[in-house]
Design a protein around this motif. Structure first.
Motif, PDB file in Angstrom:
ATOM      1  N   HIS A   1      19.100 102.870  79.854  1.00 25.60           N
ATOM      2  CA  HIS A   1      19.931 102.371  78.974  1.00 25.60           C
ATOM      3  C   HIS A   1      21.420 101.991  79.578  1.00 25.60           C
ATOM      4  CE1 HIS A   1      21.960 101.859  75.003  1.00 25.60           C
ATOM      5  NE2 HIS A   1      22.705 102.673  75.224  1.00 25.60           N
ATOM      6  N   VAL A   2      21.835 103.142  80.254  1.00 23.97           N
ATOM      7  CA  VAL A   2      23.244 103.036  80.849  1.00 23.97           C
ATOM      8  C   VAL A   2      23.275 102.000  82.021  1.00 23.97           C
ATOM      9  CG1 VAL A   2      24.971 104.389  82.694  1.00 23.97           C
ATOM     10  CG2 VAL A   2      23.753 105.644  80.784  1.00 23.97           C
ATOM     11  N   ILE A   3      22.290 101.668  82.658  1.00 23.52           N
ATOM     12  CA  ILE A   3      22.077 100.585  83.639  1.00 23.52           C
ATOM     13  C   ILE A   3      22.385  99.559  82.897  1.00 23.52           C
ATOM     14  CG2 ILE A   3      20.752  99.356  85.393  1.00 23.52           C
ATOM     15  CD1 ILE A   3      19.831 102.191  86.174  1.00 23.52           C
ATOM     16  N   THR A   4      21.355  98.997  82.029  1.00 25.05           N
ATOM     17  CA  THR A   4      21.484  97.691  81.324  1.00 25.05           C
ATOM     18  C   THR A   4      22.698  97.778  80.362  1.00 25.05           C
ATOM     19  OG1 THR A   4      20.297  98.805  79.319  1.00 25.05           O
ATOM     20  CG2 THR A   4      18.970  97.552  81.313  1.00 25.05           C
ATOM     21  N   GLY A   5      23.294  98.659  79.808  1.00 24.53           N
ATOM     22  CA  GLY A   5      24.584  98.527  79.025  1.00 24.53           C
ATOM     23  C   GLY A   5      25.699  98.364  79.758  1.00 24.53           C
ATOM     24  N   LEU A   6      25.587  99.010  80.953  1.00 23.49           N
ATOM     25  CA  LEU A   6      26.977  98.816  81.795  1.00 23.49           C
ATOM     26  C   LEU A   6      26.970  97.390  82.463  1.00 23.49           C
ATOM     27  CD1 LEU A   6      29.495 100.296  83.177  1.00 23.49           C
ATOM     28  CD2 LEU A   6      27.955 100.760  85.004  1.00 23.49           C
ATOM     29  N   THR A   7      25.699  96.937  82.657  1.00 18.75           N
ATOM     30  CA  THR A   7      25.876  95.504  83.118  1.00 18.75           C
ATOM     31  C   THR A   7      26.198  94.684  82.020  1.00 18.75           C
ATOM     32  OG1 THR A   7      23.672  95.737  84.245  1.00 18.75           O
ATOM     33  CG2 THR A   7      24.100  93.377  83.890  1.00 18.75           C
ATOM     34  N   GLY A   8      25.784  94.723  80.630  1.00 14.97           N
ATOM     35  CA  GLY A   8      26.470  93.825  79.727  1.00 14.97           C
ATOM     36  C   GLY A   8      27.712  94.261  79.402  1.00 14.97           C
ATOM     37  N   LEU A   9      28.184  95.163  79.538  1.00 20.45           N
ATOM     38  CA  LEU A   9      29.583  95.657  79.339  1.00 20.45           C
ATOM     39  C   LEU A   9      30.572  95.001  80.125  1.00 20.45           C
ATOM     40  CD1 LEU A   9      29.615  99.478  78.407  1.00 20.45           C
ATOM     41  CD2 LEU A   9      29.829  97.668  76.731  1.00 20.45           C
ATOM     42  N   ILE A  10      30.165  94.803  81.510  1.00 23.32           N
ATOM     43  CA  ILE A  10      31.061  94.103  82.383  1.00 23.32           C
ATOM     44  C   ILE A  10      30.816  92.654  82.309  1.00 23.32           C
ATOM     45  CG2 ILE A  10      31.323  94.080  84.737  1.00 23.32           C
ATOM     46  CD1 ILE A  10      30.317  96.803  85.191  1.00 23.32           C
ATOM     47  N   ALA A  11      29.550  91.998  82.313  1.00 24.21           N
ATOM     48  CA  ALA A  11      29.415  90.854  82.347  1.00 24.21           C
ATOM     49  C   ALA A  11      29.716  90.094  81.052  1.00 24.21           C
ATOM     50  CB  ALA A  11      27.628  90.499  82.483  1.00 24.21           C
ATOM     51  N   PHE A  12      30.198  90.953  80.118  1.00 20.41           N
ATOM     52  CA  PHE A  12      30.473  90.265  78.750  1.00 20.41           C
ATOM     53  C   PHE A  12      31.770  89.742  79.084  1.00 20.41           C
ATOM     54  CE2 PHE A  12      33.425  91.180  75.173  1.00 20.41           C
ATOM     55  CZ  PHE A  12      32.810  90.339  74.162  1.00 20.41           C
ATOM     56  N   TRP A  13      32.669  89.971  79.946  1.00 22.03           N
ATOM     57  CA  TRP A  13      34.143  89.519  80.245  1.00 22.03           C
ATOM     58  C   TRP A  13      34.073  88.235  80.818  1.00 22.03           C
ATOM     59  CZ3 TRP A  13      37.445  90.940  76.555  1.00 22.03           C
ATOM     60  CH2 TRP A  13      37.093  92.252  75.981  1.00 22.03           C
ATOM     61  N   VAL A  14      32.955  87.922  81.463  1.00 21.05           N
ATOM     62  CA  VAL A  14      33.022  86.785  82.516  1.00 21.05           C
ATOM     63  C   VAL A  14      32.953  85.241  81.592  1.00 21.05           C
ATOM     64  CG1 VAL A  14      31.614  85.520  83.967  1.00 21.05           C
ATOM     65  CG2 VAL A  14      31.804  87.925  84.254  1.00 21.05           C
ATOM     66  N   PRO A  15      31.989  85.185  80.641  1.00 23.16           N
ATOM     67  CA  PRO A  15      32.236  83.783  79.723  1.00 23.16           C
ATOM     68  C   PRO A  15      33.461  83.779  79.182  1.00 23.16           C
ATOM     69  CG  PRO A  15      30.607  85.468  78.599  1.00 23.16           C
ATOM     70  CD  PRO A  15      31.078  86.047  80.185  1.00 23.16           C
ATOM     71  N   ILE A  16      34.304  84.949  78.763  1.00 20.44           N
ATOM     72  CA  ILE A  16      35.497  84.799  78.114  1.00 20.44           C
ATOM     73  C   ILE A  16      36.788  84.427  79.035  1.00 20.44           C
ATOM     74  CG2 ILE A  16      37.105  86.038  76.858  1.00 20.44           C
ATOM     75  CD1 ILE A  16      34.921  87.867  75.618  1.00 20.44           C
ATOM     76  N   ALA A  17      36.524  84.738  80.140  1.00 16.73           N
ATOM     77  CA  ALA A  17      37.445  84.666  81.001  1.00 16.73           C
ATOM     78  C   ALA A  17      37.612  83.285  81.853  1.00 16.73           C
ATOM     79  CB  ALA A  17      37.777  85.525  82.190  1.00 16.73           C
ATOM     80  N   THR A  18      36.244  82.691  81.836  1.00 17.28           N
ATOM     81  CA  THR A  18      36.051  81.410  82.944  1.00 17.28           C
ATOM     82  C   THR A  18      35.840  80.196  82.019  1.00 17.28           C
ATOM     83  OG1 THR A  18      33.660  81.884  82.525  1.00 17.28           O
ATOM     84  CG2 THR A  18      34.956  82.893  84.331  1.00 17.28           C
ATOM     85  N   LYS A  19      35.851  79.130  82.408  1.00 18.63           N
ATOM     86  CA  LYS A  19      35.745  77.890  81.627  1.00 18.63           C
ATOM     87  C   LYS A  19      34.468  77.622  81.051  1.00 18.63           C
ATOM     88  CE  LYS A  19      36.165  72.842  82.632  1.00 18.63           C
ATOM     89  NZ  LYS A  19      36.309  71.663  83.634  1.00 18.63           N
ATOM     90  N   LYS A  20      34.670  77.446  79.643  1.00 19.25           N
ATOM     91  CA  LYS A  20      33.446  77.158  78.831  1.00 19.25           C
ATOM     92  C   LYS A  20      32.767  76.148  79.213  1.00 19.25           C
ATOM     93  CE  LYS A  20      35.675  80.690  76.532  1.00 19.25           C
ATOM     94  NZ  LYS A  20      36.254  80.899  77.819  1.00 19.25           N
ATOM     95  N   GLY A  21      31.310  76.368  79.226  1.00 20.62           N
ATOM     96  CA  GLY A  21      30.596  75.389  79.787  1.00 20.62           C
ATOM     97  C   GLY A  21      30.188  75.302  81.187  1.00 20.62           C
ATOM     98  N   ALA A  22      31.115  75.979  81.864  1.00 19.16           N
ATOM     99  CA  ALA A  22      30.820  75.874  83.468  1.00 19.16           C
ATOM    100  C   ALA A  22      29.809  76.605  83.965  1.00 19.16           C
ATOM    101  CB  ALA A  22      32.155  76.371  84.121  1.00 19.16           C
ATOM    102  N   ARG A  23      29.376  76.745  84.968  1.00 20.89           N
ATOM    103  CA  ARG A  23      28.105  77.361  85.490  1.00 20.89           C
ATOM    104  C   ARG A  23      28.461  79.168  85.475  1.00 20.89           C
ATOM    105  NH1 ARG A  23      25.013  76.359  91.337  1.00 20.89           N
ATOM    106  NH2 ARG A  23      23.451  78.247  91.040  1.00 20.89           N
ATOM    107  N   THR A  24      29.582  79.084  85.871  1.00 18.91           N
ATOM    108  CA  THR A  24      29.827  80.876  85.809  1.00 18.91           C
ATOM    109  C   THR A  24      29.921  81.339  84.529  1.00 18.91           C
ATOM    110  OG1 THR A  24      31.255  80.449  87.796  1.00 18.91           O
ATOM    111  CG2 THR A  24      31.759  82.625  86.484  1.00 18.91           C
ATOM    112  N   HIS A  25      30.466  80.638  83.608  1.00 19.32           N
ATOM    113  CA  HIS A  25      30.219  80.762  82.179  1.00 19.32           C
ATOM    114  C   HIS A  25      28.997  81.097  81.432  1.00 19.32           C
ATOM    115  CE1 HIS A  25      31.493  80.835  77.790  1.00 19.32           C
ATOM    116  NE2 HIS A  25      30.374  79.922  77.598  1.00 19.32           N
ATOM    117  N   ARG A  26      27.878  80.063  81.856  1.00 15.37           N
ATOM    118  CA  ARG A  26      26.741  80.332  81.348  1.00 15.37           C
ATOM    119  C   ARG A  26      26.080  81.324  82.317  1.00 15.37           C
ATOM    120  NH1 ARG A  26      26.775  74.770  82.732  1.00 15.37           N
ATOM    121  NH2 ARG A  26      25.442  74.955  84.452  1.00 15.37           N
TER     122      ARG A  26
END
Length: 254
Positions: A11-36
């Motif tokens: 749970h900690v491993i998967t949750g931490l992955t989500g908690l960190i990755a959550f900010w990537v689509p917010i901070a990057t250009k919408k629709g771009a490969r990094t965002h997706r």
């Protein structure tokens, strides 16, 4: 290592992955490969953490023990570590599933009306209502507030899915965005109100702690909704327009 400890580690491993990755689509250009890519990592991480949270909640319900002895009220303990954890796990899965599905079926709402999607939404509503009822019974405002958050969110999703008039071609973008911000709110709320107790148990009932994710999430929804409607762009254009109007044109040579 017992089964519960093993589930906690996953749970900690998967949750931490989500908690960190959550900010990537917010901070990057919408629709771009990094965002997706970042969005998929966040969704799958949170969905895994949500499924494990459900498993841990059921294990705690059917095999109760004396974890967190600092909570003398064991009925309240059951509310937080069984019914609220169960609900937040299902809610996180529900938000992530809808956020991905509404993009996949952007041109066909009929796909969202199928049993698979509707069962997930129904599970969120059912678990949320029981969480709210249990919170009312033990006098815990956190459980009641989270119930309202989930049930209202699912109702908004159903309005989009079932309304008669066809939405605009880009309407799914707002649905996708709100669902994944809701996913982040539920996941961070679970971390702050349930996971954080392992380090700072004295603050588990502090309203500022568990209200923080909702405040940040709602602020992001308001900001990006306004940005998507062009409010900030129109202000920028108006400012640049007034600035250019104030500059006198230079005389040209004849």
């Amino acid at each position: 290592m017992d089964l519960f400890t093993f589930l906690v580690i996953l749970h900690v491993i998967t949750g931490l992955t989500g908690l960190i990755a959550f900010w990537v689509p917010i901070a990057t250009k919408k629709g771009a490969r990094t965002h997706r890519t970042g969005g998929k990592w966040a969704c799958y991480g949170f969905m895994g953490a949500g499924a494990l949270a459900v498993a841990m909640a059921l294990l705690t319900l059917y095999a109760p023990d004396k974890r967190h002895p600092e909570i003398a009220d064991r009925e309240l303990f059951e509310g937080l570590f069984v019914w609220m954890m169960l609900y937040l796990g299902i809610l996180t899965i529900g938000f992530a599933d809808y956020g991905l599905s509404v993009v996949k079926h952007a041109r066909s709402r009929e796909q969202l009306r199928r049993p698979r999607t509707q069962i997930v939404i129904a599970a969120v509503v059912a678990s949320g209502l029981y969480c709210g009822y249990y919170g009312w019974r033990v006098g815990d405002p956190l459980m009641m507030a989270l119930c309202v958050l989930g049930v209202v969110s699912m109702a908004i999703q159903q309005l989009f899915i079932w309304r008669r008039e066809a939405p605009s071609p880009k309407a799914y973008v707002g649905e996708h965005f709100r669902a994944l911000i809701g996913m982040g709110i539920s996941a961070y709320t679970a971390f702050m109100s349930v996971g954080l107790i392992r380090w700072v148990p004295e603050h588990v009932f502090n309203p500022l702690v568990w209200a923080g994710p909702s405040i940040v999430g709602v602020s992001l929804i308001i900001y990006f909704t306004a940005k998507g409607k062009g409010h900030f762009a129109s202000k920028t254009k108006a400012k640049s327009g007034s600035k250019s109007a104030s500059v006198k044109p230079r005389p040209t040579s004849v």
